[in-house]
Design a protein around this motif. Structure first.
Motif, PDB file in Angstrom:
ATOM      1  N   GLU A 138       2.692 -16.460  31.654  1.00  0.00           N
ATOM      2  CA  GLU A 138       3.057 -18.000  31.957  1.00  0.00           C
ATOM      3  C   GLU A 138       1.780 -18.595  31.764  1.00  0.00           C
ATOM      4  OE1 GLU A 138       3.536 -19.929  35.574  1.00  0.00           O
ATOM      5  OE2 GLU A 138       4.608 -18.225  34.439  1.00  0.00           O
TER       6      GLU A 138
ATOM      7  N   GLU B 132      -2.909 -27.247  39.316  1.00  0.00           N
ATOM      8  CA  GLU B 132      -2.562 -25.930  38.714  1.00  0.00           C
ATOM      9  C   GLU B 132      -3.198 -25.392  38.778  1.00  0.00           C
ATOM     10  OE1 GLU B 132       1.199 -25.276  36.198  1.00  0.00           O
ATOM     11  OE2 GLU B 132       1.277 -27.643  35.605  1.00  0.00           O
TER      12      GLU B 132
ATOM     13  N   HIS C 279      -0.331 -20.088  40.702  1.00  0.00           N
ATOM     14  CA  HIS C 279       0.362 -19.606  39.980  1.00  0.00           C
ATOM     15  C   HIS C 279      -0.446 -18.436  39.855  1.00  0.00           C
ATOM     16  CE1 HIS C 279       2.496 -22.217  36.997  1.00  0.00           C
ATOM     17  NE2 HIS C 279       0.566 -23.487  37.102  1.00  0.00           N
TER      18      HIS C 279
END
Length: 266
Positions: free
Chosen positions: A135, A74, A113
């Motif tokens: 987020e 991520e 992201h």
């Protein structure tokens, strides 16, 4: 430098640096997967994505320890400019061009992201920062209330003025203690509107690595590592705040004249 010291590694050139950066990143990856089955890292822009691509896209030795598991990654941004995602100043665009678009399909794809593109043209980038913090909270604080997110790794550059992320020398954001993500409209480097992880978030990470290369960095590196006058620089504050969790990957030119002890390998 009082307290636990950062690790300073120096290599003959960028190829040798990338060769050593790879096992470092993969050790961080593998430790993270053991902890929580995902690898959460934040990256900055500048020359870092190029070095990162050279390190990660090189052929491995086939062992589990040397396997990049991009599908478990991520990727967040340590800082970002308030510009469209396809703008030449965008850190997202830089990472996409240098690394993400070159990842072979069989290695899997990371979950990335980026900032909210709908708010890059706002007069005040605070909303952009708030949305990015939300987020982060979805990922890092989903189960309970946490004071700060814990990234598995934060990869940073260091500017010739000692700035890192979008944390600049003498800027009021260096005193921010509560926000995870902050905005600024007065960046000394264009573009002026940006968002950035705050100093407490960076120093709270499991591991922090700087990549700094070239003779143009040697003066600021000497300030950061050797001189009292450099202790208030943002990069130096991270050294002080995170100590041995910090590793610097440099070439010989960047640390020419630096007295702080350096290492040739991990």
């Amino acid at each position: 430098m009082a307290g636990p010291s950062p690790n300073l590694y120096s290599f003959s050139n960028n190829d040798a640096l990338a060769h050593q950066l790879r096992p470092y990143v993969l050790r961080c990856q593998n430790a993270a997967l053991t902890r929580h089955n995902s690898f959460r890292l934040a990256v900055s822009g500048g020359s870092l994505p190029v070095v990162l691509a050279k390190a990660l896209l090189a052929p491995g030795d086939g062992s589990p320890e040397d396997t990049v598991l991009f599908s478990k990654w991520e990727i967040f941004f340590a800082d970002e400019r308030a510009v469209p995602l396809d703008h030449e100043d965008s850190n997202y665009r830089l990472l996409k061009e240098e690394l993400l678009s070159k990842i072979p399909a069989e290695l899997g794809q990371p979950r990335v992201h980026p900032i909210d593109a709908d708010h890059v043209n706002d007069e005040d980038p605070q909303e952009l920062a708030d949305l990015y913090q939300e987020e982060l909270m979805k990922i890092f604080a989903a189960k309970d209330s946490v004071k700060l997110p814990v990234f598995d790794l934060i990869l940073l550059g260091c500017g010739p003025d000692g700035h890192t992320c979008s944390l600049f020398p003498g800027h009021e954001l260096l005193r921010e203690k509560d926000a995870w993500v902050a905005s600024l409209t007065d960046s000394p480097k264009p573009p002026p509107k940006r968002i950035t992880l705050t100093l407490p978030v960076v120093t709270h990470a499991q591991a922090i690595a700087f990549v700094a290369t070239g003779g143009g960095k040697k003066d600021i590196m000497k300030q950061i590592f050797d001189l009292e006058e450099g202790r208030s620089l943002p990069s130096s504050l991270i050294n002080q705040g995170a100590g041995e969790k910090v590793s610097w990957f440099t070439d010989h030119a960047a640390v020419d004249g630096v007295a702080f002890p350096r290492r040739g390998s991990l």
